[in-house]
Scaffold this motif. Structure first.
Motif, short mmCIF file in Angstrom:
data_model
loop_
_atom_site.label_atom_id
_atom_site.label_comp_id
_atom_site.label_asym_id
_atom_site.label_seq_id
_atom_site.Cartn_x
_atom_site.Cartn_y
_atom_site.Cartn_z
N GLN A 21 -41.53 -81.01 -41.68
CA GLN A 21 -41.66 -79.84 -42.54
C GLN A 21 -41.72 -80.28 -44.00
OE1 GLN A 21 -38.29 -77.14 -42.84
NE2 GLN A 21 -39.68 -75.40 -42.81
N GLN A 22 -42.42 -79.48 -44.80
CA GLN A 22 -42.55 -79.78 -46.22
C GLN A 22 -42.15 -78.56 -47.04
OE1 GLN A 22 -46.28 -82.63 -46.59
NE2 GLN A 22 -46.82 -80.79 -45.47
N TRP A 23 -41.65 -78.83 -48.24
CA TRP A 23 -41.29 -77.78 -49.18
C TRP A 23 -42.12 -78.00 -50.44
CZ3 TRP A 23 -36.46 -78.25 -52.66
CH2 TRP A 23 -36.41 -77.19 -53.54
N TRP A 24 -42.87 -76.98 -50.81
CA TRP A 24 -43.78 -77.05 -51.94
C TRP A 24 -43.32 -76.11 -53.05
CZ3 TRP A 24 -47.81 -80.45 -51.62
CH2 TRP A 24 -48.14 -80.92 -50.34
N ALA A 25 -43.68 -76.42 -54.28
CA ALA A 25 -43.49 -75.52 -55.42
C ALA A 25 -44.85 -75.28 -56.05
CB ALA A 25 -42.53 -76.13 -56.43
N LYS B 35 -49.10 -77.27 -44.07
CA LYS B 35 -49.02 -77.23 -42.61
C LYS B 35 -48.23 -76.01 -42.15
CE LYS B 35 -49.22 -82.27 -42.29
NZ LYS B 35 -50.11 -82.30 -43.39
N VAL B 36 -48.55 -75.53 -40.97
CA VAL B 36 -47.84 -74.39 -40.40
C VAL B 36 -46.34 -74.69 -40.40
CG1 VAL B 36 -47.48 -73.00 -38.32
CG2 VAL B 36 -49.80 -73.65 -39.01
N GLY B 37 -45.56 -73.77 -40.91
CA GLY B 37 -44.12 -73.92 -41.00
C GLY B 37 -43.62 -74.43 -42.34
N ASP B 38 -44.52 -74.92 -43.19
CA ASP B 38 -44.12 -75.36 -44.52
C ASP B 38 -43.63 -74.17 -45.35
OD1 ASP B 38 -44.91 -77.92 -43.87
OD2 ASP B 38 -46.56 -78.00 -45.31
N LEU B 39 -42.74 -74.45 -46.28
CA LEU B 39 -42.26 -73.45 -47.23
C LEU B 39 -42.93 -73.67 -48.57
CD1 LEU B 39 -38.44 -73.58 -46.50
CD2 LEU B 39 -40.02 -71.74 -45.89
N TRP C 71 -40.32 -66.98 -51.85
CA TRP C 71 -40.67 -67.94 -50.81
C TRP C 71 -41.79 -67.41 -49.95
CZ3 TRP C 71 -38.89 -72.70 -50.91
CH2 TRP C 71 -37.69 -72.97 -51.55
N HIS C 72 -42.63 -68.30 -49.49
CA HIS C 72 -43.68 -67.99 -48.53
C HIS C 72 -43.60 -69.03 -47.42
CE1 HIS C 72 -45.97 -65.33 -51.34
NE2 HIS C 72 -45.42 -66.13 -52.24
N LEU C 73 -43.98 -68.64 -46.24
CA LEU C 73 -44.06 -69.53 -45.10
C LEU C 73 -45.52 -69.69 -44.72
CD1 LEU C 73 -42.41 -71.03 -42.89
CD2 LEU C 73 -42.51 -68.92 -41.56
N VAL C 74 -45.98 -70.91 -44.49
CA VAL C 74 -47.36 -71.12 -44.05
C VAL C 74 -47.43 -70.66 -42.59
CG1 VAL C 74 -49.21 -72.77 -43.66
CG2 VAL C 74 -47.70 -73.04 -45.65
N LEU C 75 -48.21 -69.60 -42.35
CA LEU C 75 -48.32 -69.02 -41.02
C LEU C 75 -49.43 -69.64 -40.19
CD1 LEU C 75 -47.91 -65.26 -41.99
CD2 LEU C 75 -46.16 -66.82 -41.09
N ILE D 246 -50.57 -67.61 -45.73
CA ILE D 246 -49.12 -67.67 -45.92
C ILE D 246 -48.54 -66.27 -45.81
CG2 ILE D 246 -49.25 -69.74 -47.35
CD1 ILE D 246 -48.76 -67.99 -49.81
N SER D 247 -47.25 -66.20 -45.56
CA SER D 247 -46.56 -64.92 -45.39
C SER D 247 -46.49 -64.16 -46.72
CB SER D 247 -45.14 -65.16 -44.88
OG SER D 247 -44.37 -65.83 -45.86
N ASN D 248 -46.16 -62.88 -46.59
CA ASN D 248 -45.84 -62.10 -47.77
C ASN D 248 -44.63 -62.74 -48.45
OD1 ASN D 248 -47.87 -60.37 -46.99
ND2 ASN D 248 -46.50 -58.81 -46.22
N THR D 249 -44.43 -62.41 -49.69
CA THR D 249 -43.34 -63.00 -50.46
C THR D 249 -41.98 -62.50 -49.99
OG1 THR D 249 -44.77 -62.97 -52.40
CG2 THR D 249 -42.45 -63.32 -52.79
#
Length: 95
Positions: A17-21, A46-50, A70-74, A83-86
């Motif tokens: 998993q990755q966390w992006w800003a 990637k799917v599941g990344d934040l 936060w958003h999640l890569v769907l 990506i998900s809604n905020t």
């Protein structure tokens, strides 16, 4: 303003998993539009990344933050990222 690769930064990664800003002048509703992230972001997200997004007045030198969340890569089919809604983070400054 459209997606700007210069403002997407990998903050941490591990266990697949990755966390992006990401900083932008765009609203959260604009950022969570399917296909907003383009170019090399398609190969990185990637799917599941934040993805932590800050809406700021100037991504290069922010003087104020208008919104953040936060958003999640769907999904990422290799050409389009969704990506998900905020999930909005609220802030207060009572001093």
């Amino acid at each position: 303003m459209a997606y700007n690769a210069k403002h997407l930064t990998l903050m941490a990664h591990g266990a697949g998993q990755q966390w992006w800003a990401y900083r932008t002048t765009d609203t959260p509703a604009t950022v969570d539009t399917t296909g907003y992230f383009t170019g090399e972001a398609v190969g990185m997200l990637k799917v599941g990344d934040l993805v932590f997004v800050q809406q700021v007045d100037d991504p290069d030198s922010p003087g104020s933050v208008t919104a953040s969340g936060w958003h999640l890569v769907l999904s990422n089919d290799g050409s389009t990222v969704d990506i998900s809604n905020t999930t909005v983070l609220t802030t207060a400054d009572t001093d």
